[in-house]
Enzyme design. Structure first.
Site, short mmCIF file in Angstrom:
data_model
loop_
_atom_site.label_atom_id
_atom_site.label_comp_id
_atom_site.label_asym_id
_atom_site.label_seq_id
_atom_site.Cartn_x
_atom_site.Cartn_y
_atom_site.Cartn_z
N HIS A 25 0.85 -1.19 0.00
CA HIS A 25 0.00 0.00 0.00
C HIS A 25 0.88 1.24 0.00
O HIS A 25 2.04 1.22 0.43
CB HIS A 25 -0.94 0.02 1.21
CG HIS A 25 -0.28 0.34 2.52
ND1 HIS A 25 -0.08 1.63 2.97
CD2 HIS A 25 0.27 -0.45 3.47
CE1 HIS A 25 0.54 1.61 4.13
NE2 HIS A 25 0.77 0.36 4.46
N CYS A 26 0.32 2.33 -0.55
CA CYS A 26 0.97 3.62 -0.46
C CYS A 26 0.14 4.49 0.47
O CYS A 26 -0.55 3.98 1.34
CB CYS A 26 1.13 4.25 -1.85
SG CYS A 26 -0.43 4.58 -2.67
N MET A 27 0.18 5.78 0.28
CA MET A 27 -0.52 6.68 1.20
C MET A 27 -2.03 6.54 1.10
O MET A 27 -2.75 6.73 2.08
CB MET A 27 -0.10 8.13 0.93
CG MET A 27 -0.56 9.11 1.99
SD MET A 27 0.04 10.78 1.68
CE MET A 27 1.79 10.55 1.94
N THR A 28 -2.53 6.19 -0.10
CA THR A 28 -3.98 6.17 -0.29
C THR A 28 -4.51 4.89 -0.93
O THR A 28 -5.70 4.67 -0.91
CB THR A 28 -4.41 7.34 -1.20
OG1 THR A 28 -3.73 7.22 -2.45
CG2 THR A 28 -4.09 8.68 -0.56
N ARG A 29 -3.63 4.07 -1.49
CA ARG A 29 -4.10 2.95 -2.31
C ARG A 29 -3.58 1.60 -1.83
O ARG A 29 -2.40 1.47 -1.50
CB ARG A 29 -3.68 3.15 -3.77
CG ARG A 29 -4.43 4.25 -4.47
CD ARG A 29 -3.89 4.51 -5.85
NE ARG A 29 -2.67 5.29 -5.80
CZ ARG A 29 -1.99 5.70 -6.87
NH1 ARG A 29 -2.43 5.37 -8.06
NH2 ARG A 29 -0.91 6.42 -6.74
#
Length: 635
Positions: A25-29
């Site tokens: 995951h990244c910051m939003t996804r």
């Protein structure tokens, strides 16, 4: 719906944990790699409560959940439902598919992604260092103006400055370490290459070989910091090649001694005398060009450049080109003492916020509750500089708002460039970036720029986006009275129109999918048989679904068993949701390739909701594209 319920639903809709090869995951996804895209229920994922948007590129699925929630849901997917964090032991078929998929990616995007992988782990430290330096600078100004005084504030200012310089003063070393990890070299060796670039002995070496400018030291061909981050990254890449070659030929018993010594000696000499001067020319030219724009005495130049940079930033993000901006930020920070591009480009997200507010008001009027829910959840993140939930959940799916948001952001970017706003670092944009700006003046002007972008995105969106654009589409259930007394469908090709009974496929000949006709033809172009909307394009490009303006649903299936070609031989000329006229080109065929594969190009055209109406077909040995009636639908 709880995070646990969302996680369970996501795993199920992805085709189960056995269909997932990698989870991150990244910051939003939430980012997953799947083994079989066909097993993924994309529509179900898009409609799942808590999911703000979905992006699919090949085997990569990105589920937009928003900041905070994404980590919780990802952890639950891994810990409770068994999604793998990483998978490197796939079958050779899977590995081959991954390699083939990577080959389709342009070399430019690969290079930019590598650059991104170097800097992404450094961003938290960059943000922290920028904040420390920003507060240290603010405190120093307050002491100089007499606002505060005393040993306590002097000590605090020194500590903050020390903390900031602990990273930024050795930025080249950290870059070298992470570049080595990305390129496959020994991280400590990469750090040494970065340290060479800031070593004091460079000045003496430069003087000995006549490359030092005593009058203007900064204009020396070789000096401390010359080439900056560009030089370090390129130097570490060369190091990775040399180290691998040396290690390959050195006996194991000598590897620990010989490989480090030889690799660093050869790379170090090349780095000092070739890479640093050449990278210096490149970085100096880049900075000179940016300085010419930023410090232009003509306000119009600064306004136009700021407008264009802010307006085009998010399209650059979609194309993956924004990764190339990171080294430019780093070069500016090193050579100019601040970053001017970051504040301008930050306006892109602010324009999305303004556009989203305008869309929310329209959605409220037309009763689009789903869109209102998405915007309500995504707006707080947007104000804080995380724009992906708004982009992928709101403006991009709607189309026009993505463009109007960019135009609105351009006005804020123009103001930022006009007022010479500079940042101490780069990181999240939006309101949280205010402390990253240099001094009170830049902080204030950055805030004003955000407000201009909010208003600009709102106003431009209200001007060009209508309530019809945000009205939620309803599923159309057709009955016999929903169409006029007669609807005609024209031939999509020039050739022969035959009965479905003559098609060598029981699914079509037995009319399992609906009534219709089929075509045998020799040309390469397939056109729309009616005025309507493209409602479906198969991932494998072999089938297109249309709905005419009266609600008749038409499926054109190009050839038999062509799904196995996985899209090869078909050039799609339209997009989903596009309005088409009778005769609008839909698909162009590579007939020579299809014939070489032995494909039967008999092409059925089915009325998929024919059970709700009377369908009359007109087989004909000679039909004309867009002219000859081949199907008539009646009440």
């Amino acid at each position: 719906m709880t995070n646990l319920e969302i996680a369970k639903q996501i795993v199920d809709l992805l085709g189960g944990k056995e269909n997932v090869s990698k989870t991150a995951h990244c910051m939003t996804r939430l980012r997953v790699s799947v083994k079989d895209v066909k097993r993924v229920d994309q529509k179900g994922l898009k409609n799942l409560d808590g999911v703000l948007g979905l992006v699919q590129e090949g085997e990569a699925i990105q589920i937009v959940l928003g900041p905070g929630k994404v980590k919780k849901v990802t952890d639950l997917c891994i810990e409770e439902f068994g999604l793998p964090k990483n998978s490197q032991d796939g079958s050779w078929e899977e590995n081959k598919a991954k390699i083939k998929g990577a080959q389709k990616e342009s070399k430019l995007k690969k290079v930019l992604k590598l650059i991104s992988e170097i800097f992404v782990p450094l961003i938290p430290a960059i943000i922290a260092a920028g904040l420390f330096n920003g507060f240290a600078s603010l405190l120093a100004q307050m002491m100089a103006d007499g606002v505060v005084s005393g040993q306590f504030f002097t000590m605090l200012q020194l500590i903050l400055s020390l903390l900031g310089s602990a990273f930024l003063g050795y930025f080249a070393i950290y870059t070298g370490i992470y570049a080595a990890q990305v390129f496959g070299a020994t991280p400590a060796f990469g750090g040494m290459i970065g340290a060479i670039s800031i070593g004091a002995n460079l000045v003496e070496i430069s003087k000995m070989v006549g490359l030092y400018n005593e009058t203007e030291p900064l204009e020396s061909i070789l000096t401390t910091g010359k080439g900056g981050i560009i030089g370090v990254i390129f130097g570490v890449w060369i190091l990775s090649i040399i180290e691998k070659k040396v290690r390959k030929h050195v006996p194991d018993v000598l590897d620990l001694i010989v490989t480090p010594f030889v690799s660093l000696l050869v790379t170090g000499v090349l780095f000092i005398f070739i890479i640093m001067p050449l990278a210096g020319f490149a970085s100096d030219a880049l900075v000179s060009g940016l300085t010419l724009i930023i410090n232009s005495t003509h306000p119009l130049v600064r306004v136009l450049s700021g407008f264009l940079l802010a307006a085009l930033f998010l399209p650059m993000v979609l194309l993956g080109l924004h990764h190339g901006l990171i080294p430019i930020y780093a070069i500016q920070l090193e050579q100019m003492g601040g970053v001017s591009l970051f504040p301008v480009l930050s306006m892109g997200g602010a324009g999305q916020v303004g556009a989203a507010i305008a869309i929310y008001l329209m959605a409220k009027k037309v009763g689009n509750e789903r869109l209102k829910t998405i915007i309500t959840g995504a707006l707080p993140a947007g104000f804080l500089g995380v724009g992906e939930p708004l982009i992928y959940g709101v403006t991009l799916p709607l189309g026009k708002p993505f463009i109007t948001a960019g135009i609105g952001a351009g006005f804020g970017g123009a103001y930022i460039m006009l007022t010479h706003v500079m940042a101490n670092a780069w990181g999240p944009s939006g309101l949280v970036a205010i402390p990253l700006m240099q001094g009170v003046g830049s902080m204030l002007n950055f805030f004003i720029g955000l407000c201009i972008s909010y208003v600009g995105g709102f106003v431009v969106t209200k001007m060009f986006v209508t309530q019809k654009d945000v009205r939620e589409e309803e599923e159309v259930e057709i009955d016999g009275n929903a169409i006029p007394s007669s609807v005609q469908l024209m031939a999509p090709v020039n050739g022969e129109c035959i009965s479905l009974s003559d098609v060598n496929d029981p699914v079509f000949s037995n009319r399992m999918m609906g009534d219709g006709v089929a075509f045998r033809f020799t040309e390469d172009l397939i056109a729309s048989p009616c005025h309507g909307k493209v409602c479906m394009i198969a991932n494998t490009k072999h089938a297109i679904g249309l709905m005419n303006e009266d609600g008749v649903e038409v499926l054109i299936h190009i050839g038999l068993d062509t799904v196995d070609l996985k899209g090869k031989g078909f050039d799609i000329l339209v997009q989903e949701r596009q309005i088409v006229e009778t005769g609008t080109p839909l698909v162009r065929l590579d007939r020579s390739y299809l014939q070489s594969e032995g494909v039967d190009l008999t092409t059925p055209m089915i009325v998929t909701n024919s059970a709700n109406m009377n369908v009359i077909t007109y087989p004909n040995p000679d039909v004309k594209q867009g002219v000859t009636t081949v199907i008539q639908c009646e009440n």
